[in-house]
Design a protein around this motif. Structure first.
Motif, mmCIF file in Angstrom:
data_model
loop_
_atom_site.group_PDB
_atom_site.id
_atom_site.type_symbol
_atom_site.label_atom_id
_atom_site.label_comp_id
_atom_site.label_asym_id
_atom_site.label_seq_id
_atom_site.Cartn_x
_atom_site.Cartn_y
_atom_site.Cartn_z
ATOM 1 N N GLY A 1 22.101 24.505 108.114
ATOM 2 C CA GLY A 1 22.237 23.612 106.852
ATOM 3 C C GLY A 1 21.045 23.037 106.250
ATOM 4 N N TYR A 2 19.829 23.206 106.927
ATOM 5 C CA TYR A 2 18.711 22.479 106.673
ATOM 6 C C TYR A 2 17.839 23.044 105.458
ATOM 7 N N ALA A 3 17.322 22.835 104.469
ATOM 8 C CA ALA A 3 16.573 23.554 103.342
ATOM 9 C C ALA A 3 15.524 22.921 102.940
ATOM 10 N N VAL A 4 14.786 23.445 102.008
ATOM 11 C CA VAL A 4 13.522 22.765 101.342
ATOM 12 C C VAL A 4 14.093 22.157 100.091
ATOM 13 N N HIS A 5 13.641 20.853 99.768
ATOM 14 C CA HIS A 5 14.381 20.291 98.373
ATOM 15 C C HIS A 5 13.292 20.373 97.528
ATOM 16 N N ASP A 6 13.782 20.851 96.426
ATOM 17 C CA ASP A 6 12.735 21.121 95.381
ATOM 18 C C ASP A 6 12.055 20.038 94.806
ATOM 19 N N ASP A 7 12.527 18.831 94.942
ATOM 20 C CA ASP A 7 11.905 17.283 94.528
ATOM 21 C C ASP A 7 11.202 16.751 95.535
ATOM 22 N N MET A 8 10.878 17.384 96.702
ATOM 23 C CA MET A 8 10.422 16.538 97.862
ATOM 24 C C MET A 8 9.297 17.512 98.222
ATOM 25 N N THR A 9 8.151 16.865 98.835
ATOM 26 C CA THR A 9 7.064 17.456 99.650
ATOM 27 C C THR A 9 7.018 17.010 100.940
ATOM 28 N N GLY A 10 7.003 17.640 102.021
ATOM 29 C CA GLY A 10 6.806 17.143 103.243
ATOM 30 C C GLY A 10 5.358 16.810 103.492
ATOM 31 N N MET A 11 4.713 15.767 104.018
ATOM 32 C CA MET A 11 3.404 15.462 104.126
ATOM 33 C C MET A 11 3.413 14.782 105.448
ATOM 34 N N PHE A 12 2.030 14.758 105.935
ATOM 35 C CA PHE A 12 1.581 14.183 106.869
ATOM 36 C C PHE A 12 0.189 14.076 107.142
ATOM 37 N N ARG A 13 -0.164 12.995 108.258
ATOM 38 C CA ARG A 13 -1.405 13.012 108.509
ATOM 39 C C ARG A 13 -1.629 12.758 110.096
ATOM 40 N N VAL A 14 -2.741 12.939 110.717
ATOM 41 C CA VAL A 14 -2.806 12.446 112.093
ATOM 42 C C VAL A 14 -3.890 11.781 112.481
ATOM 43 N N GLY A 15 -3.501 10.765 113.217
ATOM 44 C CA GLY A 15 -4.562 9.907 113.535
ATOM 45 C C GLY A 15 -4.826 8.703 112.885
ATOM 46 N N PRO A 16 -5.723 7.862 113.121
ATOM 47 C CA PRO A 16 -5.643 6.471 112.289
ATOM 48 C C PRO A 16 -6.540 6.801 111.133
ATOM 49 N N ARG A 17 -6.319 6.016 110.158
ATOM 50 C CA ARG A 17 -6.847 6.305 108.669
ATOM 51 C C ARG A 17 -8.114 5.895 108.740
#
Length: 139
Positions: free
Chosen positions: A123-139
């Motif tokens: 039942g998992y799906a991509v939602h049209d109004d959301m964007t998955g985002m990430f970053r790795v490590g300290p900024r």
């Protein structure tokens, strides 16, 4: 394909089990090994698949335990993939969430490659109004 006989255990993997499975699936650069014990300890729940005395798969949940749950580190050793082990682990994690979830509980995950089909079946799906985002490590 021979049937894989294993049992599911509701428990955290040990650090050694975690590193063995994640290394087997090629996640060798994904984790700082020194951070793994604290990361595992902060998990909400975990499930391991054990064949004889060897952990062949694992999955865990992180989050706040009330509104947000995040499926983390679902992995099965390559020689046992495509035999229902991952689906069994995911099903057990879903049961655990269902026992705690409200009607507005959010369960998220990142999926890559062929694993997308497994998550869609649950039942998992991509939602049209959301964007998955990430970053790795300290900024």
């Amino acid at each position: 394909m021979p049937v894989v006989e294993y049992r599911l255990e509701d428990r955290l993997p040990t650090v050694e089990e975690f590193l063995a499975v994640t290394t087997a699936v090629g996640w060798t650069d994904a984790y700082d090994p020194a951070a793994v014990p604290a990361s595992l300890a902060a998990s909400l729940h975990a499930v391991v698949a054990v064949e004889r005395d060897r952990v062949i798969g694992l999955g865990r949940l992180v989050g706040d335990g009330a509104i947000y749950y995040y499926l983390q580190d679902l992995a099965v050793v390559p020689e046992r993939q495509r035999r229902g082990v991952g689906a069994a682990i995911l099903g057990r994690l879903e049961e655990w969430i269902a026992g705690r979830a409200s009607s507005r509980t959010f369960v998220g995950l990142f999926a890559a490659g062929e694993s997308v089909g497994l998550y869609r079946r649950f039942g998992y799906a991509v939602h049209d109004d959301m964007t998955g985002m990430f970053r790795v490590g300290p900024r």
